[in-house]
Design an enzyme around this catalytic site. Structure first.
Site, short mmCIF file in Angstrom:
data_model
loop_
_atom_site.label_atom_id
_atom_site.label_comp_id
_atom_site.label_asym_id
_atom_site.label_seq_id
_atom_site.Cartn_x
_atom_site.Cartn_y
_atom_site.Cartn_z
N LYS A 156 3.31 -10.01 -34.23
CA LYS A 156 3.30 -9.64 -32.81
C LYS A 156 4.54 -8.80 -32.54
O LYS A 156 5.50 -9.25 -31.92
CB LYS A 156 3.30 -10.91 -31.94
CG LYS A 156 1.89 -11.46 -31.71
CD LYS A 156 1.92 -12.78 -31.01
CE LYS A 156 2.26 -12.69 -29.54
NZ LYS A 156 1.17 -12.16 -28.72
N1 PMP Z 1 -4.19 -10.01 -29.28
C1 PMP Z 1 -3.00 -9.65 -28.78
C2 PMP Z 1 -2.60 -8.21 -28.81
C3 PMP Z 1 -2.17 -10.61 -28.21
O1 PMP Z 1 -0.98 -10.26 -27.70
C4 PMP Z 1 -2.59 -11.96 -28.15
C5 PMP Z 1 -1.73 -13.00 -27.49
N2 PMP Z 1 -0.82 -13.55 -28.36
C6 PMP Z 1 -3.83 -12.29 -28.71
C7 PMP Z 1 -4.60 -11.28 -29.26
C8 PMP Z 1 -4.31 -13.71 -28.72
O2 PMP Z 1 -3.55 -14.47 -29.62
P1 PMP Z 1 -3.31 -16.04 -29.42
O3 PMP Z 1 -4.65 -16.66 -29.29
O4 PMP Z 1 -2.62 -16.45 -30.67
O5 PMP Z 1 -2.48 -16.22 -28.21
#
Ligand code: PMP
Length: 303
Positions: A156
Site C-alpha cells: 500500500k
Molecule cells: N484497494 C485499495 C487501493 C485500497 O486502498 C484498499 C484499502 N486498504 C483496498 C483495496 C481494500 O483492502 P482491505 O480490504 O485490506 O482494506
C-alpha cells in the site's frame, strides 16, 4: 474534521497526537515513499473493556511487506505489538480506525530508498461508515490503475494513491459517489480504495491478483466466507460490461466494509442483493465478535 484518538505512536514513543509532527523537509512527503495500513477496532459490545481487531496478523504482515518494498526491515511482530499497545494507551470507547504508516523520515532531497532513514508511526480516528451502506453510484474512471511493472502494487505505497485521489475526485465532481478503475488491459481492477465483486447467476466473481489489484484483506475474508457458505467463487478478469449487467455489485475494504453498488455509469443495479446481504451480515457478525466459527480472525485487546 475527524475526531483523532488522543495518543499517537511517533518516533519510537507514545505521545499526544497533537505533538506528533513531521518536518516540511521529510523525504516521504516529497516522493511518496511511504506505505500505510488501515485497520478497524471495535469495542466489544458483549465484553466491555475489550477491543476487537479484525485480522490483526494479516494487516501487520501486509504492512511489513510494504515496508520491505521500501527497503525497510520492519517485522510484522513489531508492528503488531505497537498496534496492541496503541489501543491500550488510547482506551477507545467507540469504533475507530488505526492508520500505521512507514516512511522515509530523513530530511533532505533525492528520491531513493537506500541510505535514507526510515520510521514508523501510528495514529487513529473515530470512524463510522466510510461509504453509504445503502449503496453507492460508481463512475468508470478515466484514470487507469497503475501496473506492477511501474510500482509495487502488492504494497500500500502512499505515492500510488495519487491515482485513487484523481479518480475519486473526478467521480464525485461529476455526480457519482465512487470510482471504479480499469487496468492497463482494460479489465476491471478496483475502486479508489476497495476491491470489486460482482454476482452473476449465483456465482461470486472478482478480479484476480494478476489484474493489478491490492491484495485486500476484506477481499480475502469474503472469498473464504463465500466458499464456506457454499457459494461458487471465481477469480478471473472482469469486463466493464459485466458491471452493467451483473445481478449484484459490491465494493470491499476495511473502511468501506461491504458496500453495495446501486449504479455503474448510467446502469442501475438490481436492489435485490441476496449474496451481498448474506456476506455483509456474516462479516459484520464476525467483526463484532459474534461468530465463534471465525474467532481466529479476531484479536481481543484487554484495555
Ligand atoms: N484497494 C485499495 C487501493 C485500497 O486502498 C484498499 C484499502 N486498504 C483496498 C483495496 C481494500 O483492502 P482491505 O480490504 O485490506 O482494506
Amino acid at each position: 474534521m475527524h475526531n483523532f484518538l488522543p495518543i499517537a505512536y511517533f518516533e519510537g514513543q507514545f505521545r499526544d497526537f497533537n505533538d506528533a509532527k513531521i518536518s516540511i523537509a521529510t523525504h516521504a512527503l516529497h516522493y511518496g515513499t511511504g506505505a500505510f495500513g488501515g485497520l478497524r477496532g471495535i469495542p466489544d459490545p458483549q465484553h466491555p473493556g475489550q477491543v476487537l481487531l479484525f485480522r490483526l496478523d494479516r494487516h501487520s504482515q501486509r504492512l511489513s511487506t510494504s515496508a520491505r518494498l521500501l527497503n525497510y526491515d520492519l517485522p510484522a511482530e513489531t508492528i503488531q505489538s505497537v498496534l496492541i499497545d496503541f489501543v491500550k494507551k488510547n482506551q477507545p470507547q467507540v469504533s475507530f480506525y488505526m492508520r500505521p504508516f512507514v516512511y522515509t523520515s530523513d530530511l533532505g532531497i533525492s528520491p531513493r530508498l537506500h541510505q535514507v532513514e526510515k520510521n514508523f508511526f501510528v495514529y487513529g480516528l473515530e470512524l463510522g461508515d466510510y461509504l453509504s451502506p445503502e449503496g453507492v453510484s460508481c463512475r468508470i474512471s478515466s484514470w487507469y490503475r497503475q501496473e506492477d511493472r511501474s510500482l509495487p502494487l502488492r504494497g500500500k505505497i502512499s505515492g500510488a494513491y495519487i491515482t485513487s485521489s484523481l479518480a475519486k475526485t473526478e467521480a464525485v465532481e461529476s455526480g457519482f459517489d465512487e470510482a471504479i478503475l480499469m487496468n492497463s488491459q482494460g479489465k476491471v481492477s478496483e475502486a479508489s480504495g476497495m476491491n470489486v465483486f460482482i454476482v452473476r447467476n449465483g456465482r461470486l466473481i472478482t478480479p484476480g491478483f494478476e489484474q493489478d489489484i491490492l491484495e485486500g484483506i476484506t477481499r480475502d475474508s469474503i472469498l473464504t466466507l463465500a466458499r464456506d457458505l457454499g457459494i461458487e467463487v471465481v477469480e478471473r478478469p472482469v469486463d466493464k460490461t459485466e458491471l452493467f449487467i451483473a445481478d449484484e455489485v459490491f465494493l470491499s475494504g476495511t473502511a468501506a466494509k461491504i458496500t453495495p453498488v446501486r449504479q455503474v455509469e448510467t446502469y442501475t443495479t438490481p436492489t435485490h442483493r441476496p449474496i451481498t446481504t448474506l456476506l455483509r451480515d456474516k462479516l459484520t457478525a464476525i467483526t463484532e465478535g459474534r461468530d465463534p466459527a471465525y474467532d481466529p480472525w479476531i484479536f481481543r485487546v484487554a484495555l
